[in-house]
Design a protein around this motif. Structure first.
Motif, mmCIF file in Angstrom:
data_model
loop_
_atom_site.group_PDB
_atom_site.id
_atom_site.type_symbol
_atom_site.label_atom_id
_atom_site.label_comp_id
_atom_site.label_asym_id
_atom_site.label_seq_id
_atom_site.Cartn_x
_atom_site.Cartn_y
_atom_site.Cartn_z
ATOM 1 N N ARG A 195 66.233 15.776 41.212
ATOM 2 C CA ARG A 195 65.438 14.594 40.833
ATOM 3 C C ARG A 195 65.112 14.609 39.342
ATOM 4 N N THR A 196 66.125 14.895 38.535
ATOM 5 C CA THR A 196 65.967 14.950 37.082
ATOM 6 C C THR A 196 66.209 13.565 36.493
ATOM 7 N N ARG A 197 65.317 13.167 35.578
ATOM 8 C CA ARG A 197 65.522 11.896 34.897
ATOM 9 C C ARG A 197 66.687 12.031 33.916
ATOM 10 N N VAL A 198 67.566 11.030 33.927
ATOM 11 C CA VAL A 198 68.738 11.038 33.064
ATOM 12 C C VAL A 198 68.733 9.785 32.210
ATOM 13 N N ARG A 199 69.513 9.846 31.164
ATOM 14 C CA ARG A 199 69.693 8.696 30.275
ATOM 15 C C ARG A 199 71.175 8.317 30.301
ATOM 16 N N VAL A 200 71.430 7.070 30.638
ATOM 17 C CA VAL A 200 72.787 6.539 30.742
ATOM 18 C C VAL A 200 72.998 5.548 29.602
ATOM 19 N N SER A 216 67.281 4.688 31.515
ATOM 20 C CA SER A 216 66.684 5.964 31.932
ATOM 21 C C SER A 216 66.162 5.827 33.363
ATOM 22 N N GLY A 217 66.383 6.863 34.163
ATOM 23 C CA GLY A 217 65.896 6.837 35.537
ATOM 24 C C GLY A 217 66.379 8.038 36.324
ATOM 25 N N ILE A 218 66.169 7.990 37.622
ATOM 26 C CA ILE A 218 66.547 9.064 38.542
ATOM 27 C C ILE A 218 67.741 8.595 39.362
ATOM 28 N N ILE A 219 68.781 9.408 39.413
ATOM 29 C CA ILE A 219 69.990 9.053 40.155
ATOM 30 C C ILE A 219 69.736 9.207 41.659
ATOM 31 N N THR A 227 73.305 11.863 30.148
ATOM 32 C CA THR A 227 72.660 13.115 29.717
ATOM 33 C C THR A 227 71.255 13.177 30.291
ATOM 34 N N PRO A 228 70.670 14.359 30.378
ATOM 35 C CA PRO A 228 69.266 14.433 30.790
ATOM 36 C C PRO A 228 68.365 13.751 29.769
ATOM 37 N N GLU A 229 67.260 13.213 30.238
ATOM 38 C CA GLU A 229 66.305 12.548 29.355
ATOM 39 C C GLU A 229 65.717 13.573 28.385
ATOM 40 N N PRO A 230 65.619 13.212 27.084
ATOM 41 C CA PRO A 230 65.015 14.152 26.112
ATOM 42 C C PRO A 230 63.614 14.579 26.526
ATOM 43 N N ALA A 231 63.273 15.805 26.218
ATOM 44 C CA ALA A 231 61.983 16.364 26.647
ATOM 45 C C ALA A 231 60.814 15.601 26.051
ATOM 46 N N ALA A 232 60.937 15.106 24.805
ATOM 47 C CA ALA A 232 59.827 14.386 24.165
ATOM 48 C C ALA A 232 59.516 13.100 24.923
#
Length: 263
Positions: free
Chosen positions: A138-143, A156-159, A243-248
């Motif tokens: 359940r990791t947020r990703v950026r497409v 950005s969201g959860i796949i 990619t995974p969403e940046p930590a910031a």
């Protein structure tokens, strides 16, 4: 001599022909009787049959040629014999083989049907394996989404689900893209005039669009817009990079959620 001979021959031929047509005589000719119009049937009420075999079969059923022909008695005998045959065939046949010699029941295994969930289980390596890992955790990703020329924005969201064609079903979506300001001529298409707001018309039709917010000014000509969506389906043809969403960014969203809960 000739006349007497002719008379004699005529008389003898007449007697021969009459004797050949006599069914009770020894010189009876059945073939001639079939084609002759002078045949006289000795019994007026004689039964007619198709052939001799039919007559023999009927007389044999009655008990032989010594028995008189009786049509009603023949029907009763045949009806009784047909009932006996039906009763015999209705009985269940007895087993003639040992149990080990019987038929063997073969149970075919059920065919394994392929679907999206069974294919996801095989995605363990490569880019699809990374997507499977992010989906399970359940990791947020950026497409990043492509446009006609270059990258148009990102989502950005959860796949929730995906397939081998990179079609993505995403939840808790934050969409971001850049567009030109309306006052520049690049947004004015020929013949269409000034752009108009159709929100009121869409509300009358029962269609509610998510609110679009202008986040920040990128430069003099472009602005960055964002909107929130509960779910979104991204076609694989539009995907540039995942990619995974940046930590910031994740940290900012986490702080916003905490403030909402406290408020």
């Amino acid at each position: 001599m000739s006349e007497s001979d002719s008379d004699g021959t005529s008389s003898t031929s007449g007697t021969d022909s009459s004797s050949e047509l006599d069914a009770t005589g020894k010189r009876f000719n059945p073939l001639k009787a079939l084609y002759s119009a002078k045949l006289k049937v000795p019994v007026a009420r004689a039964m007619l049959h198709d052939n001799v075999q039919t007559l023999e079969a009927k007389q044999t059923t009655l008990g032989g040629f010594e028995e008189p022909f009786d049509a009603e008695r023949l029907k009763r005998i045949r009806a009784a014999s047909s009932k006996k045959k039906l009763g015999a065939t209705s009985e269940t046949p007895k087993r003639r083989f040992a149990p080990s010699q019987g038929l063997v029941k073969v149970e075919r295994p059920m065919r394994h049907r392929r679907n999206l969930f069974t294919r996801l289980e095989k995605c363990t390596e490569g880019p699809l394996g990374a997507l499977k890992q992010w989906m399970d955790q359940r990791t947020r990703v950026r497409v990043y989404i492509r446009k006609q020329k270059g990258v148009g924005g990102h989502v950005s969201g959860i796949i929730e689900l995906f397939d081998r064609h990179w079609n993505l079903a995403i939840s808790e979506v934050e969409e971001s893209w850049s567009r030109r300001k309306f006052r520049y001529s690049a947004n004015r298409l020929a013949g269409l005039g000034e752009p108009q707001d159709c929100s009121d018309r869409l509300r009358q039709l029962g269609i509610t669009l998510p609110a679009v917010k202008v986040c920040e000014l990128q430069n003099k000509k472009y602005v960055i817009c964002t909107r929130s969506l509960p779910k979104l389906l991204v076609k694989g043809d539009h995907v540039v990079l995942v990619t995974p969403e940046p930590a910031a960014v994740v940290k900012k969203e986490y702080i916003k959620e905490e403030k909402k809960e406290e408020g």
